[in-house]
Write a protein that holds these residues in place. Structure first.
Motif, PDB file in Angstrom:
ATOM      1  N   ARG A 207      60.857  61.441  49.289  1.00  0.00           N
ATOM      2  CA  ARG A 207      60.524  60.721  50.513  1.00  0.00           C
ATOM      3  C   ARG A 207      60.219  59.251  50.240  1.00  0.00           C
ATOM      4  N   VAL A 209      58.559  55.951  52.414  1.00  0.00           N
ATOM      5  CA  VAL A 209      57.851  55.497  53.608  1.00  0.00           C
ATOM      6  C   VAL A 209      58.157  54.025  53.810  1.00  0.00           C
ATOM      7  N   LEU A 220      55.204  52.907  60.883  1.00  0.00           N
ATOM      8  CA  LEU A 220      55.732  53.534  59.675  1.00  0.00           C
ATOM      9  C   LEU A 220      56.752  54.618  60.029  1.00  0.00           C
ATOM     10  N   THR A 222      58.944  57.781  57.798  1.00  0.00           N
ATOM     11  CA  THR A 222      59.146  58.488  56.527  1.00  0.00           C
ATOM     12  C   THR A 222      60.538  59.115  56.545  1.00  0.00           C
ATOM     13  N   ARG A 243      53.658  58.310  58.700  1.00  0.00           N
ATOM     14  CA  ARG A 243      53.662  58.727  57.297  1.00  0.00           C
ATOM     15  C   ARG A 243      53.569  60.244  57.238  1.00  0.00           C
ATOM     16  N   SER A 244      54.636  60.886  56.764  1.00  0.00           N
ATOM     17  CA  SER A 244      54.682  62.340  56.641  1.00  0.00           C
ATOM     18  C   SER A 244      54.320  62.718  55.217  1.00  0.00           C
ATOM     19  N   THR A 245      53.479  63.726  55.066  1.00  0.00           N
ATOM     20  CA  THR A 245      53.071  64.185  53.743  1.00  0.00           C
ATOM     21  C   THR A 245      53.465  65.643  53.567  1.00  0.00           C
TER      22      THR A 245
END
Length: 390
Positions: A207, A209, A220, A222, A243-245
């Protein structure tokens, strides 16, 4: 048979139920004379008359050597007229419940019982052969499908093992310098320039960002490989707003959610890679906005148009990375060990399925040969060119 309260004909019929153990047989007792099956509402010659009441029907199927306590159920009745019956009197039922087992005990002691059973097996053989043939064809199809699936699983296991052994190519670090990307509507109109800067690269495997700023766009995004695909090395891509986690890939609220046309946009876009991405295609991509607490709806048309243009631009920028393959390999390696174990578990289950199918197939083949051997051979046809005497 005749007696003080009973007269009439009883026919003991050996029966070979479908799928019953080989070598075993059951019997059914028909009330009335005749070689054919008992048919509802169709009287037979010399049906038993018990206590002055004529009884129609047949007994249940049962083991002649171990008759049950009751051999009659719903198969007998008193015929009143076409399609009209009534329940037999209790007294008549009591008499028949005693008489039928006695008749069967007498039949079981006949010296020609085995010959009668063999004749009945030959009579039923055709239906059994057809039944077993259908079962065999169905099992062979399932077995072939299981073998194909097992071959596919083994191939996949080998591919995953190869990925585990494969060296991880280097991933490019974060570039400090931003780039400018054109933002294009689906009809080709220019919507201005986006300034795109990398914030994180491969912090979560595969990934990147991006911080994006442009006309009526800020926030943002991702980007990573397709999260729903089944490839060993993921292809396609997934772009999420914010923002993807790893721990929150499906959350609607993420850090840095972008503002587009003055509203916060939620969701994401998964692209499996089956169609080409261009600055104008796909024309309309997902964009959702909050309308109430934990309730979302599609964004207004103008917001969706601008969000789609941003998604396409960022996606093309990501797909143009020189380390794209390295990012995809990083994602594949992240879950490779767990996926390989899943495949191995699937293979173990498939081997059990195949063994069960093969055992069932062998059983049905044995049954087919058993009933086929009961059919008397057909004499050869008389050849037309055989010379005649004289």
């Amino acid at each position: 048979m005749s007696g003080r309260r009973l007269r009439g004909t009883f026919v003991v019929v050996p029966v070979f139920p479908l799928d019953a153990p080989l070598g075993s047989h059951m019997i059914r007792v028909h009330l009335g004379d005749g070689p054919d099956q008992v048919r509802p509402f169709t009287p037979r010659p010399d049906e038993p008359v018990v206590n002055g009441v004529r009884i129609h029907g047949a007994s249940e199927l049962f083991d002649p050597d171990r008759p049950p306590a009751h051999v009659l159920a719903s198969r007998i009745s008193v015929l009143l007229s076409d399609f009209a019956t009534r329940r037999i009197p209790d007294g008549a039922r009591t008499v028949l419940e005693a008489v039928i087992p006695a008749i069967v005990r007498h039949w079981s002691k006949r010296p020609d019982r085995n010959a009668l059973v063999r004749a009945a097996r030959a009579r039923d053989a055709e239906s059994h052969i057809a039944h077993e043939t259908r079962a065999i064809e169905k099992l062979e199809g399932k077995l072939a499908a299981a073998r194909i699936e097992r071959t596919d699983k083994r191939r996949r296991s080998a591919q995953i093992s190869g990925l585990i052994r494969r060296h991880q190519p280097p991933v490019r670090p974060v570039l400090g310098e931003p780039v400018q990307l054109p933002m294009t509507a689906s009809d080709g109109r220019g919507l201005g320039l986006l300034t795109v800067r990398e914030v994180e690269v491969n912090t979560h495997p595969g990934r990147v960002v991006y911080a994006v700023n442009g006309p009526r766009v800020r926030g943002l995004f991702t980007v990573g490989p397709d999260r729903y695909g089944s490839q060993v090395i993921p292809q396609g891509l997934y772009v999420s707003y914010g923002r993807s986690t790893t721990s929150d890939p499906y959350r609607r609220h993420r850090g840095g959610m972008p503002h587009i046309n003055g509203v916060t946009v939620h969701g994401g876009w998964n692209h499996a890679g089956t169609t080409v991405i261009t600055p104008t295609e796909p024309p309309r991509l997902p964009a959702r906005v909050p309308v109430a607490r934990d309730q979302f709806a599609s964004a207004p048309s103008a917001t969706t148009e601008r969000a789609s243009a941003v998604l396409r631009a960022v996606a093309l920028h990501y797909l143009d990375r020189p380390d794209l393959d390295a990012l995809r390999i990083a994602v594949g390696k992240q879950t490779a060990a767990a996926r390989r174990q899943t495949v191995r578990d699937d293979l173990a289950k498939l081997r059990g399925v195949e063994a069960a199918l093969q055992s069932s197939l062998s059983s049905h083949l044995k049954r087919l040969h058993y009933f086929a051997s009961s059919v008397p051979p057909v004499p050869p046809a008389h050849r037309a060119d055989t010379p005649h005497a004289g």
